[in-house]
Design a protein around this motif. Structure first.
Motif, mmCIF file in Angstrom:
data_model
loop_
_atom_site.group_PDB
_atom_site.id
_atom_site.type_symbol
_atom_site.label_atom_id
_atom_site.label_comp_id
_atom_site.label_asym_id
_atom_site.label_seq_id
_atom_site.Cartn_x
_atom_site.Cartn_y
_atom_site.Cartn_z
ATOM 1 N N LEU A 61 0.784 -1.403 -0.200
ATOM 2 C CA LEU A 61 0.111 0.048 -0.141
ATOM 3 C C LEU A 61 0.874 1.324 -0.119
ATOM 4 O O LEU A 61 0.553 2.107 -0.704
ATOM 5 N N HIS A 62 1.798 1.244 0.895
ATOM 6 C CA HIS A 62 2.562 2.554 0.930
ATOM 7 C C HIS A 62 3.797 2.502 -0.175
ATOM 8 O O HIS A 62 4.074 3.770 -0.746
ATOM 9 N N LEU A 63 3.950 1.598 -0.708
ATOM 10 C CA LEU A 63 4.845 1.516 -2.101
ATOM 11 C C LEU A 63 3.751 2.174 -3.194
ATOM 12 O O LEU A 63 4.396 2.787 -3.977
ATOM 13 N N ALA A 64 2.623 1.856 -3.247
ATOM 14 C CA ALA A 64 1.766 2.467 -4.359
ATOM 15 C C ALA A 64 1.573 3.936 -3.831
ATOM 16 O O ALA A 64 1.541 4.717 -5.009
ATOM 17 N N LEU A 65 1.485 4.587 -2.830
ATOM 18 C CA LEU A 65 1.501 5.750 -2.600
ATOM 19 C C LEU A 65 2.671 6.578 -2.710
ATOM 20 O O LEU A 65 2.655 7.558 -3.246
ATOM 21 N N ALA A 66 3.840 5.767 -2.654
ATOM 22 C CA ALA A 66 5.127 6.561 -3.189
ATOM 23 C C ALA A 66 5.263 6.785 -4.416
ATOM 24 O O ALA A 66 5.681 7.886 -4.998
ATOM 25 N N ASP A 67 5.000 5.408 -5.088
ATOM 26 C CA ASP A 67 5.103 5.629 -6.678
ATOM 27 C C ASP A 67 3.847 6.532 -7.434
ATOM 28 O O ASP A 67 4.340 7.223 -8.195
ATOM 29 N N GLY A 68 2.753 6.501 -6.630
ATOM 30 C CA GLY A 68 1.929 7.549 -7.330
ATOM 31 C C GLY A 68 2.156 9.006 -7.167
ATOM 32 O O GLY A 68 1.892 9.810 -7.911
ATOM 33 N N ALA A 69 3.017 9.260 -5.869
ATOM 34 C CA ALA A 69 3.445 10.527 -5.748
ATOM 35 C C ALA A 69 4.202 11.079 -6.742
ATOM 36 O O ALA A 69 4.278 12.099 -7.343
ATOM 37 N N LYS A 94 12.992 23.150 -6.743
ATOM 38 C CA LYS A 94 13.479 22.326 -5.681
ATOM 39 C C LYS A 94 12.577 21.327 -5.083
ATOM 40 O O LYS A 94 12.721 20.085 -4.838
ATOM 41 N N ALA A 95 11.310 21.948 -5.104
ATOM 42 C CA ALA A 95 10.128 21.074 -4.684
ATOM 43 C C ALA A 95 9.969 19.753 -5.312
ATOM 44 O O ALA A 95 9.548 18.682 -4.930
ATOM 45 N N VAL A 96 9.917 20.044 -6.850
ATOM 46 C CA VAL A 96 9.481 18.863 -7.681
ATOM 47 C C VAL A 96 10.540 17.571 -7.570
ATOM 48 O O VAL A 96 10.386 16.583 -7.238
ATOM 49 N N TYR A 97 11.815 18.291 -7.563
ATOM 50 C CA TYR A 97 13.018 17.176 -7.386
ATOM 51 C C TYR A 97 13.091 16.601 -5.886
ATOM 52 O O TYR A 97 13.473 15.342 -5.754
ATOM 53 N N TYR A 98 12.790 17.406 -4.919
ATOM 54 C CA TYR A 98 12.805 16.798 -3.593
ATOM 55 C C TYR A 98 11.604 15.672 -3.583
ATOM 56 O O TYR A 98 11.644 14.520 -2.850
ATOM 57 N N VAL A 99 10.347 15.822 -4.129
ATOM 58 C CA VAL A 99 9.450 14.861 -4.026
ATOM 59 C C VAL A 99 9.587 13.822 -4.773
ATOM 60 O O VAL A 99 9.624 12.384 -4.307
ATOM 61 N N CYS A 100 10.558 13.774 -5.818
ATOM 62 C CA CYS A 100 10.919 12.761 -6.646
ATOM 63 C C CYS A 100 11.695 11.942 -5.959
ATOM 64 O O CYS A 100 11.975 10.528 -5.863
ATOM 65 N N ALA A 101 12.602 12.694 -5.383
ATOM 66 C CA ALA A 101 13.721 11.664 -4.315
ATOM 67 C C ALA A 101 13.028 11.052 -3.211
ATOM 68 O O ALA A 101 13.556 10.137 -2.848
ATOM 69 N N LEU A 102 12.221 11.747 -2.609
ATOM 70 C CA LEU A 102 11.563 11.195 -1.577
ATOM 71 C C LEU A 102 10.771 9.794 -1.829
ATOM 72 O O LEU A 102 10.865 8.981 -1.234
ATOM 73 N N SER A 103 10.095 9.980 -2.905
ATOM 74 C CA SER A 103 9.333 8.908 -3.808
ATOM 75 C C SER A 103 10.536 7.798 -4.018
ATOM 76 O O SER A 103 10.349 6.403 -3.701
ATOM 77 N N MET A 104 11.618 8.027 -4.427
ATOM 78 C CA MET A 104 12.649 7.097 -4.792
ATOM 79 C C MET A 104 13.369 6.293 -3.561
ATOM 80 O O MET A 104 13.276 5.039 -3.538
ATOM 81 N N HIS A 105 13.657 7.085 -2.418
ATOM 82 C CA HIS A 105 14.289 6.348 -1.439
ATOM 83 C C HIS A 105 13.029 5.864 -0.612
ATOM 84 O O HIS A 105 13.405 4.688 0.021
ATOM 85 N N ALA A 106 11.848 6.126 -0.417
ATOM 86 C CA ALA A 106 10.842 5.421 0.049
ATOM 87 C C ALA A 106 10.596 4.119 -0.692
ATOM 88 O O ALA A 106 10.349 3.144 0.065
ATOM 89 N N SER A 107 10.618 4.189 -1.971
ATOM 90 C CA SER A 107 10.247 3.016 -2.863
ATOM 91 C C SER A 107 11.455 1.965 -2.394
ATOM 92 O O SER A 107 10.765 0.718 -2.504
ATOM 93 N N VAL A 108 12.484 2.330 -2.765
ATOM 94 C CA VAL A 108 13.650 1.109 -2.375
ATOM 95 C C VAL A 108 13.418 0.507 -1.087
ATOM 96 O O VAL A 108 13.967 -0.503 -0.805
ATOM 97 N N LEU A 109 13.443 1.487 0.002
ATOM 98 C CA LEU A 109 13.173 1.051 1.318
ATOM 99 C C LEU A 109 12.198 0.080 1.568
ATOM 100 O O LEU A 109 11.980 -1.042 2.296
ATOM 101 N N LEU A 110 10.830 0.491 1.016
ATOM 102 C CA LEU A 110 9.665 -0.412 1.165
ATOM 103 C C LEU A 110 10.019 -1.839 0.325
ATOM 104 O O LEU A 110 9.612 -2.702 0.729
ATOM 105 N N THR A 111 10.464 -1.669 -0.873
ATOM 106 C CA THR A 111 10.966 -2.794 -1.564
ATOM 107 C C THR A 111 11.798 -3.735 -0.958
ATOM 108 O O THR A 111 11.503 -5.138 -0.788
ATOM 109 N N ALA A 112 12.708 -3.179 -0.171
ATOM 110 C CA ALA A 112 13.697 -3.973 0.802
ATOM 111 C C ALA A 112 13.029 -4.687 1.677
ATOM 112 O O ALA A 112 13.172 -5.843 2.107
ATOM 113 N N LEU A 113 11.893 -3.929 2.362
ATOM 114 C CA LEU A 113 11.463 -4.477 3.564
ATOM 115 C C LEU A 113 10.305 -5.603 3.074
ATOM 116 O O LEU A 113 10.194 -6.734 3.724
ATOM 117 N N LEU A 114 9.775 -5.418 1.965
ATOM 118 C CA LEU A 114 8.966 -6.385 1.296
ATOM 119 C C LEU A 114 9.617 -7.576 1.076
ATOM 120 O O LEU A 114 9.129 -8.891 1.353
#
Length: 348
Positions: A61-69, A94-114
Motif C-alpha cells: 500500500l505504501h509502495l503504491a502511495l510513494a510511486d503514485g506521488a 527544488k520542490a518537485v525534485y525533492y518529492v521525486c527523491a523522497l519517492s525514490m528513497h521510500a520505494s527502495v526501502l519499502l521494496t527491501a522490507l517487502l
C-alpha cells in the motif's frame, strides 16, 4: 553560486534523443501507473481483516502511495522536456525534485522490507502473528518515511534553475558533486539492493529446493525486485559516471564523459519513473487467477494468502491461510506441522 560543470555545454535539454525517449517513457508511465497505483490504494487502504492486515499488504500500500506521488509530477517533466523550459520557477524546481527523491528513497526501502518480510515468512514462519501486529507496521513505516525525508534533502539543496530555463543539479565543487551522486546511489541502490540479494542467496541456499520463490506471491516479490533493479540501473549508472567524472582530471576522457551523462540523464530518469508504474501490472499478473472469484478485491486475496499454492506435499492445492505461514512448506494454516505422510521427506 557558481556550479561545477563537466567539460562541454551539455544540459538536460541537449540531446534530442534523450528528450524524446524521456517524454515517451513519462507519458507511458503516467498512463499505466496512475490508474494502477490508484487501484492498489483503493483495494488495500480500507481492508481490515479480523486477524490484522498482513505486513506485505501494508508495505505494498505504501509502495503504491510513494510511486503514485512521483507519477503525479509527470506532467511537469513532460512540459519541461517538450517545451525546453522549466515551467514552475526556482521554488518549484527544488520542490518537485525533492518529492521525486523522497519517492525514490521510500520505494527502495519499502521494496527491501517487502523482500525481507518474504524471507522471514520462509525461514521463520512462527513469526507470522508478530508480522501482523499494527504496532510493528507503524514503527517500520515511520522509520521508512523519516529516512526518506532526510535522504531526499540533497536533491533539493543541489537543484537550481539555470538561466531561467533548465532545472538541473548545481554543485559548488567537484568534490560535492561526487559525494552527492555517489552517496545517493549508495543509499538508494547499492546498500538496500545488495541486502536484498544477499537475503535471497542465504534463503535459497538454506532451502536448497528453491522454494523461496515458489507460489504466486513469492514470484511476485522476485518480479518486483528484478523490475526495480533493471529500471533504476541506468539512472544510477549515470550517477556513478558523473561522480567519477567530477573527480577526474578536467581535460581527460572521463571528465568529458560526465557531459554525456548529463545529456543522458532525462532518459535514464524517465526510465526510473517507469518503475513506479510496473508494480500494479505485476500484481495483476500474479493474481489474475483470483479475478473470477474475488473480483476487484483480488489483491486482498493475494496478500492474505488465500490464492497461494502450498509446497511440500500439498499436491498443488490452494487453501485458505495467511501469506506468512503458507510460504513455508512445513507449516499449515494454523502454524503447526502437518501430519507426516508415509515416505514424505521433510528435509529442507
Amino acid at each position: 553560486m557558481p556550479c561545477h560543470r563537466p567539460p562541454g555545454n551539455e544540459t538536460l535539454l541537449t540531446s534530442p534523443a534523450s528528450r524524446a525517449t524521456g517524454t515517451a517513457f513519462l507519458v507511458l508511465a503516467a498512463l499505466l501507473g496512475l490508474p494502477g497505483n490508484g487501484f492498489v490504494v483503493w483495494s488495500l487502504a480500507g481492508w481490515s481483516p479480523p486477524r490484522g492486515r498482513p505486513l506485505a499488504a501494508t508495505l505494498a500500500l505504501h509502495l503504491a502511495l510513494a510511486d503514485g506521488a512521483a507519477l503525479l509530477l509527470t506532467p511537469v517533466f513532460v512540459a519541461f522536456l517538450a517545451g525546453r523550459a522549466w515551467p514552475l520557477g526556482p521554488v518549484g524546481c527544488k520542490a518537485v525534485y525533492y518529492v521525486c527523491a523522497l519517492s525514490m528513497h521510500a520505494s527502495v526501502l519499502l521494496t527491501a522490507l517487502l523482500s525481507l518480510q518474504r524471507c522471514l515468512a520462509v525461514t521463520r514462519p512462527f513469526l507470522a502473528p508478530a508480522l501482523r501486529r499494527p504496532a510493528l507496521a507503524r514503527r517500520l513505516l515511520l522509520a521508512v518515511w523519516a529516512a526518506a525525508l532526510v535522504l531526499a534533502v540533497p536533491a533539493a539543496v543541489y537543484r537550481r534553475l539555470s538561466g531561467g530555463r533548465v532545472c538541473q543539479l548545481c554543485h559548488p565543487s567537484p568534490a560535492q558533486a561526487a559525494a552527492h551522486l555517489g552517496l545517493e546511489t549508495l543509499a538508494a541502490f547499492v546498500l538496500p539492493y545488495g541486502l536484498v540479494l544477499g537475503c535471497y542467496g542465504v534463503t535459497l541456499a538454506r532451502l536448497r529446493g528453491g522454494r523461496w520463490g515458489s507460489g504466486r506471491t513469492g514470484r511476485l516479490v522476485v518480479a518486483i525486485l528484478l523490475a526495480f533493479g533493471l529500471l533504476w540501473a541506468p539512472y544510477h549508472a549515470v550517477n556513478l559516471l558523473q561522480a567519477a567524472a567530477a573527480l577526474a582530471p578536467p581535460g581527460g576522457t572521463l571528465a568529458r564523459l560526465g557531459g554525456a551523462g548529463q545529456a543522458a540523464r532525462p532518459g535514464a530518469t524517465a526510465l526510473a519513473f517507469f518503475s513506479s508504474s510496473v508494480n500494479p501490472l505485476l500484481y495483476l499478473f500474479a493474481a489474475g487467477h483470483l479475478l473470477p472469484r474475488a473480483g476487484p478485491r483480488f489483491l486482498t486475496r493475494l496478500f492474505d494468502g488465500s490464492g497461494e499454492l502450498r509446497g511440500g506435499g500439498s499436491g498443488g492445492r490452494s487453501r485458505e491461510g495467511t501469506l506468512e505461514l503458507r510460504a513455508h512448506p512445513r507449516f499449515g494454516a494454523a502454524g503447526k506441522p502437518p501430519d507426516k505422510r508415509p515416505g514424505q521427506d521433510w528435509s529442507p
